[in-house]
Motif scaffolding. Structure first.
Motif, PDB file in Angstrom:
ATOM      1  N   LEU A  77       0.790  -1.042   0.187  1.00 51.39           N
ATOM      2  CA  LEU A  77       0.068  -0.110  -0.210  1.00 51.39           C
ATOM      3  C   LEU A  77       0.833   1.222  -0.135  1.00 51.39           C
ATOM      4  O   LEU A  77       0.542   2.510  -0.722  1.00 51.39           O
ATOM      5  CB  LEU A  77      -0.885   0.105   0.915  1.00 51.39           C
ATOM      6  CG  LEU A  77      -2.142  -0.875   1.249  1.00 51.39           C
ATOM      7  CD1 LEU A  77      -2.964  -1.073   2.558  1.00 51.39           C
ATOM      8  CD2 LEU A  77      -3.121  -0.758   0.006  1.00 51.39           C
ATOM      9  N   LYS A  78       2.154   1.171   0.575  1.00 53.13           N
ATOM     10  CA  LYS A  78       2.902   2.320   0.782  1.00 53.13           C
ATOM     11  C   LYS A  78       3.561   2.822  -0.488  1.00 53.13           C
ATOM     12  O   LYS A  78       3.913   4.208  -0.504  1.00 53.13           O
ATOM     13  CB  LYS A  78       3.778   2.462   1.810  1.00 53.13           C
ATOM     14  CG  LYS A  78       5.057   1.607   1.641  1.00 53.13           C
ATOM     15  CD  LYS A  78       5.946   1.849   2.945  1.00 53.13           C
ATOM     16  CE  LYS A  78       7.202   1.095   2.587  1.00 53.13           C
ATOM     17  NZ  LYS A  78       8.048   1.271   3.830  1.00 53.13           N
ATOM     18  N   HIS A  79       3.515   1.892  -1.441  1.00 49.69           N
ATOM     19  CA  HIS A  79       3.932   2.391  -2.977  1.00 49.69           C
ATOM     20  C   HIS A  79       2.965   2.697  -3.743  1.00 49.69           C
ATOM     21  O   HIS A  79       2.159   1.936  -4.140  1.00 49.69           O
ATOM     22  CB  HIS A  79       4.973   1.076  -3.577  1.00 49.69           C
ATOM     23  CG  HIS A  79       6.133   0.762  -2.584  1.00 49.69           C
ATOM     24  ND1 HIS A  79       6.332   0.172  -1.290  1.00 49.69           N
ATOM     25  CD2 HIS A  79       7.392   1.312  -2.848  1.00 49.69           C
ATOM     26  CE1 HIS A  79       7.227   0.067  -0.959  1.00 49.69           C
ATOM     27  NE2 HIS A  79       8.277   0.693  -1.914  1.00 49.69           N
ATOM     28  N   LEU A  80       2.938   3.878  -3.874  1.00 53.64           N
ATOM     29  CA  LEU A  80       1.715   4.711  -4.640  1.00 53.64           C
ATOM     30  C   LEU A  80       1.777   4.045  -6.242  1.00 53.64           C
ATOM     31  O   LEU A  80       0.754   3.893  -6.865  1.00 53.64           O
ATOM     32  CB  LEU A  80       1.736   6.205  -4.593  1.00 53.64           C
ATOM     33  CG  LEU A  80       1.598   6.861  -3.363  1.00 53.64           C
ATOM     34  CD1 LEU A  80       1.679   8.246  -3.470  1.00 53.64           C
ATOM     35  CD2 LEU A  80       0.495   6.327  -2.469  1.00 53.64           C
ATOM     36  N   LYS A  81       2.793   3.662  -6.849  1.00 53.14           N
ATOM     37  CA  LYS A  81       2.885   3.097  -8.142  1.00 53.14           C
ATOM     38  C   LYS A  81       2.345   1.743  -8.149  1.00 53.14           C
ATOM     39  O   LYS A  81       1.326   1.545  -9.103  1.00 53.14           O
ATOM     40  CB  LYS A  81       4.180   2.805  -8.636  1.00 53.14           C
ATOM     41  CG  LYS A  81       5.175   4.264  -8.816  1.00 53.14           C
ATOM     42  CD  LYS A  81       6.220   3.756  -9.257  1.00 53.14           C
ATOM     43  CE  LYS A  81       7.179   5.109  -9.812  1.00 53.14           C
ATOM     44  NZ  LYS A  81       8.420   4.727 -10.195  1.00 53.14           N
ATOM     45  N   ASN A  82       1.811   1.127  -6.964  1.00 51.13           N
ATOM     46  CA  ASN A  82       0.980  -0.063  -7.073  1.00 51.13           C
ATOM     47  C   ASN A  82      -0.400   0.114  -7.438  1.00 51.13           C
ATOM     48  O   ASN A  82      -1.362  -0.582  -7.545  1.00 51.13           O
ATOM     49  CB  ASN A  82       1.224  -0.854  -5.862  1.00 51.13           C
ATOM     50  CG  ASN A  82       2.465  -1.549  -5.618  1.00 51.13           C
ATOM     51  OD1 ASN A  82       3.249  -1.873  -6.652  1.00 51.13           O
ATOM     52  ND2 ASN A  82       3.055  -1.836  -4.469  1.00 51.13           N
ATOM     53  N   GLN A  83      -0.780   1.506  -7.289  1.00 51.91           N
ATOM     54  CA  GLN A  83      -2.392   1.868  -7.510  1.00 51.91           C
ATOM     55  C   GLN A  83      -2.553   1.478  -8.951  1.00 51.91           C
ATOM     56  O   GLN A  83      -3.778   1.377  -9.321  1.00 51.91           O
ATOM     57  CB  GLN A  83      -2.538   3.241  -6.897  1.00 51.91           C
ATOM     58  CG  GLN A  83      -2.485   3.239  -5.449  1.00 51.91           C
ATOM     59  CD  GLN A  83      -2.877   4.908  -4.838  1.00 51.91           C
ATOM     60  OE1 GLN A  83      -3.148   5.610  -5.681  1.00 51.91           O
ATOM     61  NE2 GLN A  83      -2.645   5.091  -3.702  1.00 51.91           N
ATOM     62  N   ASN A  84      -1.460   1.661  -9.558  1.00 51.34           N
ATOM     63  CA  ASN A  84      -1.720   1.305 -11.084  1.00 51.34           C
ATOM     64  C   ASN A  84      -2.414  -0.180 -11.334  1.00 51.34           C
ATOM     65  O   ASN A  84      -3.052  -0.542 -12.345  1.00 51.34           O
ATOM     66  CB  ASN A  84      -0.540   1.430 -11.973  1.00 51.34           C
ATOM     67  CG  ASN A  84      -0.015   2.903 -12.180  1.00 51.34           C
ATOM     68  OD1 ASN A  84      -0.871   3.917 -12.086  1.00 51.34           O
ATOM     69  ND2 ASN A  84       1.311   3.073 -12.203  1.00 51.34           N
ATOM     70  N   HIS A  85      -2.244  -0.989 -10.368  1.00 43.95           N
ATOM     71  CA  HIS A  85      -2.677  -2.498 -10.348  1.00 43.95           C
ATOM     72  C   HIS A  85      -3.884  -2.730  -9.422  1.00 43.95           C
ATOM     73  O   HIS A  85      -4.586  -3.798  -9.669  1.00 43.95           O
ATOM     74  CB  HIS A  85      -1.469  -3.366 -10.099  1.00 43.95           C
ATOM     75  CG  HIS A  85      -0.318  -3.087 -10.524  1.00 43.95           C
ATOM     76  ND1 HIS A  85       0.088  -3.424 -11.747  1.00 43.95           N
ATOM     77  CD2 HIS A  85       0.940  -2.725  -9.950  1.00 43.95           C
ATOM     78  CE1 HIS A  85       1.274  -3.153 -11.923  1.00 43.95           C
ATOM     79  NE2 HIS A  85       1.834  -2.556 -10.877  1.00 43.95           N
ATOM     80  N   TRP A  86      -4.521  -1.427  -8.948  1.00 43.61           N
ATOM     81  CA  TRP A  86      -5.572  -1.873  -8.204  1.00 43.61           C
ATOM     82  C   TRP A  86      -6.713  -0.943  -8.214  1.00 43.61           C
ATOM     83  O   TRP A  86      -7.940  -1.073  -7.869  1.00 43.61           O
ATOM     84  CB  TRP A  86      -5.250  -2.483  -6.595  1.00 43.61           C
ATOM     85  CG  TRP A  86      -4.547  -1.450  -5.926  1.00 43.61           C
ATOM     86  CD1 TRP A  86      -3.130  -1.313  -5.593  1.00 43.61           C
ATOM     87  CD2 TRP A  86      -5.324  -0.234  -5.016  1.00 43.61           C
ATOM     88  NE1 TRP A  86      -2.871  -0.227  -4.964  1.00 43.61           N
ATOM     89  CE2 TRP A  86      -4.213   0.233  -4.559  1.00 43.61           C
ATOM     90  CE3 TRP A  86      -6.499  -0.055  -4.811  1.00 43.61           C
ATOM     91  CZ2 TRP A  86      -4.391   1.578  -3.637  1.00 43.61           C
ATOM     92  CZ3 TRP A  86      -6.734   1.161  -3.985  1.00 43.61           C
ATOM     93  CH2 TRP A  86      -5.566   1.809  -3.489  1.00 43.61           C
ATOM     94  N   SER A  87      -6.303   0.316  -8.335  1.00 43.26           N
ATOM     95  CA  SER A  87      -7.083   1.578  -8.205  1.00 43.26           C
ATOM     96  C   SER A  87      -8.100   1.469  -9.416  1.00 43.26           C
ATOM     97  O   SER A  87      -7.649   1.367 -10.509  1.00 43.26           O
ATOM     98  CB  SER A  87      -6.538   2.778  -8.157  1.00 43.26           C
ATOM     99  OG  SER A  87      -7.232   3.948  -8.570  1.00 43.26           O
ATOM    100  N   VAL A  88      -9.344   1.657  -9.112  1.00 42.48           N
ATOM    101  CA  VAL A  88     -10.639   1.723 -10.239  1.00 42.48           C
ATOM    102  C   VAL A  88     -10.076   2.711 -11.030  1.00 42.48           C
ATOM    103  O   VAL A  88     -10.160   2.735 -12.280  1.00 42.48           O
ATOM    104  CB  VAL A  88     -11.884   1.895  -9.594  1.00 42.48           C
ATOM    105  CG1 VAL A  88     -12.950   2.104 -10.481  1.00 42.48           C
ATOM    106  CG2 VAL A  88     -12.105   0.541  -8.706  1.00 42.48           C
ATOM    107  N   TRP A  89      -9.837   4.019 -10.698  1.00 43.30           N
ATOM    108  CA  TRP A  89      -9.589   4.958 -11.341  1.00 43.30           C
ATOM    109  C   TRP A  89      -8.511   5.015 -12.344  1.00 43.30           C
ATOM    110  O   TRP A  89      -8.452   5.277 -13.355  1.00 43.30           O
ATOM    111  CB  TRP A  89      -9.541   6.471 -10.562  1.00 43.30           C
ATOM    112  CG  TRP A  89     -10.430   6.685  -9.613  1.00 43.30           C
ATOM    113  CD1 TRP A  89     -12.095   6.781  -9.994  1.00 43.30           C
ATOM    114  CD2 TRP A  89     -10.588   6.373  -8.316  1.00 43.30           C
ATOM    115  NE1 TRP A  89     -12.554   6.968  -8.923  1.00 43.30           N
ATOM    116  CE2 TRP A  89     -11.884   6.679  -7.687  1.00 43.30           C
ATOM    117  CE3 TRP A  89      -9.689   6.257  -7.129  1.00 43.30           C
ATOM    118  CZ2 TRP A  89     -12.272   6.497  -6.367  1.00 43.30           C
ATOM    119  CZ3 TRP A  89      -9.921   6.139  -6.093  1.00 43.30           C
ATOM    120  CH2 TRP A  89     -11.331   6.231  -5.507  1.00 43.30           C
ATOM    121  N   ASN A  90      -7.434   4.437 -11.922  1.00 44.66           N
ATOM    122  CA  ASN A  90      -6.158   4.077 -12.772  1.00 44.66           C
ATOM    123  C   ASN A  90      -6.488   3.125 -13.595  1.00 44.66           C
ATOM    124  O   ASN A  90      -6.244   3.077 -14.819  1.00 44.66           O
ATOM    125  CB  ASN A  90      -5.028   3.536 -11.747  1.00 44.66           C
ATOM    126  CG  ASN A  90      -4.503   4.511 -11.027  1.00 44.66           C
ATOM    127  OD1 ASN A  90      -5.481   5.263 -10.263  1.00 44.66           O
ATOM    128  ND2 ASN A  90      -3.147   4.787 -10.839  1.00 44.66           N
TER     129      ASN A  90
END
Length: 171
Positions: free
Chosen positions: A44-57
């Motif tokens: 979670l603390k690595h914001l680049k990982n949001q590319n793999h789970w964030s609905v918006w990304n």
């Protein structure tokens, strides 16, 4: 003439609601992941990982991203711009290792706002971790009424994002 009175009544009701509704908000969603707290927190603390789970990304293939700093450390900034995603940036503001991650969300388009995002991780047991994902901020009047209507959509996106985190970590 009746239509004018109806329209005025709607406008007055909207303004009264805006005056009595709070402007501060907090939205939270949670999920339990079958992984250790250390693994979940590091992901979670690595914001680049949001590319793999964030609905918006995930729903914004045209989105351009720019990164500043070292991911996973205070001061790291992830900025974005895209047709569906709008324009904004997220900055890691505070990390309490293994416990909590605080970010500042700065939205520029389609609207301007600055909110606080956060993740809280709690060990359920050695191999299970509860994640709380939240966002808080202030929505000035009369936008506080619109913000209340957006809550359902935002919570749906939060829950889907957490489901994606769970799926990615439990592979």
């Amino acid at each position: 003439m009746i239509a004018v009175y109806i329209l005025l009544s709607i406008i007055i009701a909207f303004l009264i609601i805006a005056l009595v509704m709070p402007t501060a908000f907090t939205y939270e969603a949670e999920i339990v992941v079958n992984k250790s707290k250390a693994e979940v927190f590091d992901y979670l603390k690595h914001l680049k990982n949001q590319n793999h789970w964030s609905v918006w990304n995930l729903n914004s293939p045209d989105m351009k991203q720019e990164y500043t700093g070292t991911d996973g450390t205070v001061g790291f900034i992830s900025a974005w711009e895209g047709k569906k995603a709008g324009k904004g940036a997220q900055e890691l503001k505070k990390i309490v290792e293994g416990e909590r991650i605080d970010t500042e969300l700065r939205f520029e388009k389609p609207f301007k706002a600055t909110n606080t995002g956060y993740f809280i991780t709690t060990a359920v047991d050695a191999n299970q971790t509860k994640i709380v994902w939240g966002m808080s901020g202030d929505s000035p009047r009369p936008f506080n009424v619109i913000s209340a209507f957006m809550k359902g959509t935002l919570m749906k996106d939060f829950n889907q994002g957490l489901t994606n985190v769970k799926k990615n970590l439990e592979k």
